[in-house]
Design an enzyme around this catalytic site. Structure first.
Site, PDB file in Angstrom:
ATOM      1  N   LEU A   9      -1.214  27.634  -4.742  1.00  0.00           N
ATOM      2  CA  LEU A   9      -1.964  27.148  -3.566  1.00  0.00           C
ATOM      3  C   LEU A   9      -1.784  28.117  -2.407  1.00  0.00           C
ATOM      4  O   LEU A   9      -2.663  28.268  -1.564  1.00  0.00           O
ATOM      5  CB  LEU A   9      -1.451  25.760  -3.158  1.00  0.00           C
ATOM      6  CG  LEU A   9      -1.783  24.623  -4.134  1.00  0.00           C
ATOM      7  CD1 LEU A   9      -0.989  23.379  -3.782  1.00  0.00           C
ATOM      8  CD2 LEU A   9      -3.274  24.343  -4.093  1.00  0.00           C
ATOM      9  N   GLN A  10      -0.614  28.791  -2.388  1.00  0.00           N
ATOM     10  CA  GLN A  10      -0.331  29.730  -1.296  1.00  0.00           C
ATOM     11  C   GLN A  10      -1.220  30.966  -1.342  1.00  0.00           C
ATOM     12  O   GLN A  10      -1.328  31.704  -0.371  1.00  0.00           O
ATOM     13  CB  GLN A  10       1.137  30.196  -1.362  1.00  0.00           C
ATOM     14  CG  GLN A  10       2.118  29.079  -1.103  1.00  0.00           C
ATOM     15  CD  GLN A  10       3.499  29.391  -1.675  1.00  0.00           C
ATOM     16  OE1 GLN A  10       4.368  29.843  -0.972  1.00  0.00           O
ATOM     17  NE2 GLN A  10       3.681  29.129  -2.958  1.00  0.00           N
TER      18      GLN A  10
ATOM     19  N   ASP B 281       3.583  38.285  -0.559  1.00  0.00           N
ATOM     20  CA  ASP B 281       5.053  38.373  -0.498  1.00  0.00           C
ATOM     21  C   ASP B 281       5.550  39.208   0.692  1.00  0.00           C
ATOM     22  O   ASP B 281       6.717  39.124   1.054  1.00  0.00           O
ATOM     23  CB  ASP B 281       5.600  39.004  -1.789  1.00  0.00           C
ATOM     24  CG  ASP B 281       5.149  38.271  -3.031  1.00  0.00           C
ATOM     25  OD1 ASP B 281       4.845  37.072  -2.921  1.00  0.00           O
ATOM     26  OD2 ASP B 281       5.090  38.896  -4.110  1.00  0.00           O
TER      27      ASP B 281
ATOM     28  N   ARG C  96      13.652  14.932  -3.475  1.00  0.00           N
ATOM     29  CA  ARG C  96      12.472  15.290  -4.292  1.00  0.00           C
ATOM     30  C   ARG C  96      12.194  16.780  -4.120  1.00  0.00           C
ATOM     31  O   ARG C  96      12.509  17.358  -3.075  1.00  0.00           O
ATOM     32  CB  ARG C  96      11.238  14.538  -3.814  1.00  0.00           C
ATOM     33  CG  ARG C  96      11.325  13.060  -3.987  1.00  0.00           C
ATOM     34  CD  ARG C  96      11.035  12.685  -5.450  1.00  0.00           C
ATOM     35  NE  ARG C  96      10.727  11.283  -5.566  1.00  0.00           N
ATOM     36  CZ  ARG C  96      11.617  10.308  -5.672  1.00  0.00           C
ATOM     37  NH1 ARG C  96      12.907  10.607  -5.667  1.00  0.00           N
ATOM     38  NH2 ARG C  96      11.234   9.050  -5.775  1.00  0.00           N
TER      39      ARG C  96
ATOM     40  N   ARG D 159       8.552  36.307  -4.748  1.00  0.00           N
ATOM     41  CA  ARG D 159       9.312  37.129  -5.705  1.00  0.00           C
ATOM     42  C   ARG D 159      10.737  37.356  -5.214  1.00  0.00           C
ATOM     43  O   ARG D 159      11.431  36.406  -4.913  1.00  0.00           O
ATOM     44  CB  ARG D 159       8.581  38.461  -5.964  1.00  0.00           C
ATOM     45  CG  ARG D 159       7.313  38.283  -6.749  1.00  0.00           C
ATOM     46  CD  ARG D 159       6.915  39.535  -7.432  1.00  0.00           C
ATOM     47  NE  ARG D 159       6.822  40.635  -6.484  1.00  0.00           N
ATOM     48  CZ  ARG D 159       6.557  41.862  -6.805  1.00  0.00           C
ATOM     49  NH1 ARG D 159       6.384  42.194  -8.072  1.00  0.00           N
ATOM     50  NH2 ARG D 159       6.466  42.799  -5.893  1.00  0.00           N
TER      51      ARG D 159
ATOM     52  N   GLU E 134      11.289  31.222  -4.227  1.00  0.00           N
ATOM     53  CA  GLU E 134      11.394  31.134  -5.697  1.00  0.00           C
ATOM     54  C   GLU E 134      12.471  32.073  -6.249  1.00  0.00           C
ATOM     55  O   GLU E 134      13.047  31.826  -7.296  1.00  0.00           O
ATOM     56  CB  GLU E 134      10.040  31.449  -6.341  1.00  0.00           C
ATOM     57  CG  GLU E 134       9.533  32.874  -6.040  1.00  0.00           C
ATOM     58  CD  GLU E 134       8.174  33.176  -6.628  1.00  0.00           C
ATOM     59  OE1 GLU E 134       7.596  32.332  -7.329  1.00  0.00           O
ATOM     60  OE2 GLU E 134       7.678  34.301  -6.378  1.00  0.00           O
TER      61      GLU E 134
ATOM     62  N   THR F 146      -0.308  41.788  -0.505  1.00  0.00           N
ATOM     63  CA  THR F 146       0.497  40.790  -1.216  1.00  0.00           C
ATOM     64  C   THR F 146       0.902  39.694  -0.247  1.00  0.00           C
ATOM     65  O   THR F 146       1.211  39.975   0.914  1.00  0.00           O
ATOM     66  CB  THR F 146       1.784  41.360  -1.864  1.00  0.00           C
ATOM     67  OG1 THR F 146       2.607  40.263  -2.285  1.00  0.00           O
ATOM     68  CG2 THR F 146       2.617  42.231  -0.947  1.00  0.00           C
TER      69      THR F 146
ATOM     70  N   THR G  33       0.317  48.103  -8.487  1.00  0.00           N
ATOM     71  CA  THR G  33      -0.985  48.799  -8.439  1.00  0.00           C
ATOM     72  C   THR G  33      -0.867  50.092  -7.637  1.00  0.00           C
ATOM     73  O   THR G  33      -1.457  51.119  -8.000  1.00  0.00           O
ATOM     74  CB  THR G  33      -2.043  47.869  -7.805  1.00  0.00           C
ATOM     75  OG1 THR G  33      -2.017  46.629  -8.511  1.00  0.00           O
ATOM     76  CG2 THR G  33      -3.432  48.458  -7.873  1.00  0.00           C
TER      77      THR G  33
HETATM   78  O1  F6P Z   1       3.249  38.733  -5.936  1.00  0.00           O
HETATM   79  C1  F6P Z   1       2.524  37.591  -5.604  1.00  0.00           C
HETATM   80  C2  F6P Z   1       2.995  36.408  -6.400  1.00  0.00           C
HETATM   81  O2  F6P Z   1       2.225  35.279  -6.013  1.00  0.00           O
HETATM   82  C3  F6P Z   1       4.481  36.113  -6.306  1.00  0.00           C
HETATM   83  O3  F6P Z   1       4.835  35.482  -5.101  1.00  0.00           O
HETATM   84  C4  F6P Z   1       4.687  35.283  -7.546  1.00  0.00           C
HETATM   85  O4  F6P Z   1       6.020  35.364  -8.009  1.00  0.00           O
HETATM   86  C5  F6P Z   1       3.767  35.936  -8.530  1.00  0.00           C
HETATM   87  O5  F6P Z   1       2.766  36.621  -7.787  1.00  0.00           O
HETATM   88  C6  F6P Z   1       3.085  34.958  -9.452  1.00  0.00           C
HETATM   89  O6  F6P Z   1       2.320  35.702 -10.352  1.00  0.00           O
HETATM   90  P1  F6P Z   1       1.281  35.051 -11.371  1.00  0.00           P
HETATM   91  O7  F6P Z   1       0.017  34.797 -10.619  1.00  0.00           O
HETATM   92  O8  F6P Z   1       1.125  36.079 -12.404  1.00  0.00           O
HETATM   93  O9  F6P Z   1       1.879  33.759 -11.865  1.00  0.00           O
END
Ligand code: F6P
Length: 366
Positions: free
Chosen positions: A291-292, A146, A284, A190, A241, A144, A124
């Site tokens: 949720l984050q 992130d 597991r 990300r 991730e 963000t 953005t």
């Molecule tokens: O950039 C924020 C974020 O939550 C990332 O951590 C994640 O990879 C991505 O957005 C998930 O995006 P979406 O909501 O499009 O699944």
């Protein structure tokens, strides 16, 4: 409802939220509106990112009354989208191919705006920078979970995400301990490991995997077996991730397609299966996912978001356009948008929290 005419001598600023939501968006909107009211300025809320400047009737005047009670609420009262790049959709017209960017500029003028506050992540803010170059006076606000935007030590939303992930790790500790299991927790972020690193250190993880340090499964298993030998019958692994094995690739749920970026996910399940195979320990995996991003912002994020919003308005009034508000503790400063776009803020290898994690005996998979 049509937007009323602008009162003579009054400045009118637009505000929009773009990209994925993050806790604190409403706090920024509220701060912009409240600060504007004290300077006798109007604020027009634009819906669903730049769609509010493309489609008619997607904007509304916001007053302090509209912002009552929103400081503590997640999401965004304006709506958002991460597919709304007006430069990305060329349309055929009698005058040849045009994208929606000129429509945005026209609408900006029709709405008689004197500047825009654009609240968003790197995508953005990149769009905002392009519109700034087309002549729209813009101030950006970095958002963000992130925490991967350069030139600011913090984005709002990050602290809330870390807080939630830490709480989740606390809960997983008790069940891991009861069942003598390994629990692998996948967090967002990300291509940056900020959430994993902070939640891992704050939650007392034994292994933290981040994108900045490709991991060896051999090393991960070694650390877990060593804990076992020392009498610890459970372990917690936190993986970002975007973490990937040495020489391997990030794990994807979906490849990039057209306007959709690639969707990361699945690494925790792969790591868990590998741990079980190598150690023989029941393992597991849990993915914390969106949720984050939900729920109420922490007090840190509320304060940061409020400071960002108030400062953004100050910058618009001072004519400091093409900038982004940034946290350079203890101050909120303005940095040029051009220094921000197209870059990602990764965890530096010599960062104190990385060194602290190692000092605590946490394996980073290397
Ligand atoms: O950039 C924020 C974020 O939550 C990332 O951590 C994640 O990879 C991505 O957005 C998930 O995006 P979406 O909501 O499009 O699944």
């Amino acid at each position: 409802m049509p937007v009323p005419d602008k009162k003579p001598g009054v400045k009118r600023f637009g505000v929009l939220t773009g990209g994925g939501d993050a806790p604190g968006l409403n706090a920024v909107i509220r701060a912009v509106v409240k600060a504007a009211a004290t300077c006798n300025c109007e604020v027009l809320g634009l819906e669903d990112s730049f769609d509010g400047l493309i489609e008619p009737d997607r904007s509304r005047l916001l007053t302090p009354k509209d912002c009552i009670g929103i400081l503590r609420i997640g999401g965004t009262i304006l709506g958002t989208t991460n597919r709304g790049n007006p430069f990305a959709y060329p349309v055929d017209t009698s005058g040849g191919k045009r994208d929606y960017s000129s429509r945005v500029v026209e609408m900006y003028q029709q709405l008689k705006l004197d500047g825009l506050v654009v609240i968003g992540g790197d995508g953005t803010l990149g769009i905002a920078h392009q519109f700034f170059k087309m002549g729209i006076p813009i101030v950006g606000v970095p958002k963000t979970i992130d925490n991967d935007i350069v030139e600011t030590t913090n984005t709002f939303g990050f602290d809330t995400a870390v807080s939630f992930a830490t709480d989740a790790i606390d809960r997983l500790h008790t069940t891991a301990e009861a069942h003598h299991r390994v629990m692998v927790v996948e967090v967002m972020g990300r291509y940056a490991g900020w959430i994993a690193l902070y939640a891992g250190v704050g939650g007392g993880a034994d292994v933290i995997l981040i994108p900045e340090i490709p991991f060896s499964m051999e090393k991960v298993a070694e650390r877990l077996l060593e804990r076992e030998r020392r009498g610890a019958r459970f372990s917690i692994v936190v993986t970002a991730e975007g973490a990937k094995p040495i020489g391997g690739k990030v794990s994807l749920i979906r490849e990039a397609q057209g306007e959709f970026v690639e969707r990361l996910g699945g690494v925790a399940a792969l790591v868990a299966a590998d741990i079980e195979k190598r150690t023989g320990k029941e393992t597991r995996s849990v993915v914390l996912g969106h949720l984050q991003r939900g729920g109420a912002p922490t007090s840190f994020d509320r304060v940061l978001a409020t400071r960002f919003g108030a400062r953004a308005l100050e910058l618009l009034l001072a004519g400091e356009f093409g900038t982004m508000v940034a946290f350079h503790p203890p101050d909120i400063v303005a940095v040029p948008l051009e220094k921000v776009v197209g870059r990602t803020r990764n965890v530096p290898m010599d960062f104190d929290v990385v060194r602290t994690a190692r000092a605590m005996g946490i394996s980073l998979g290397d």
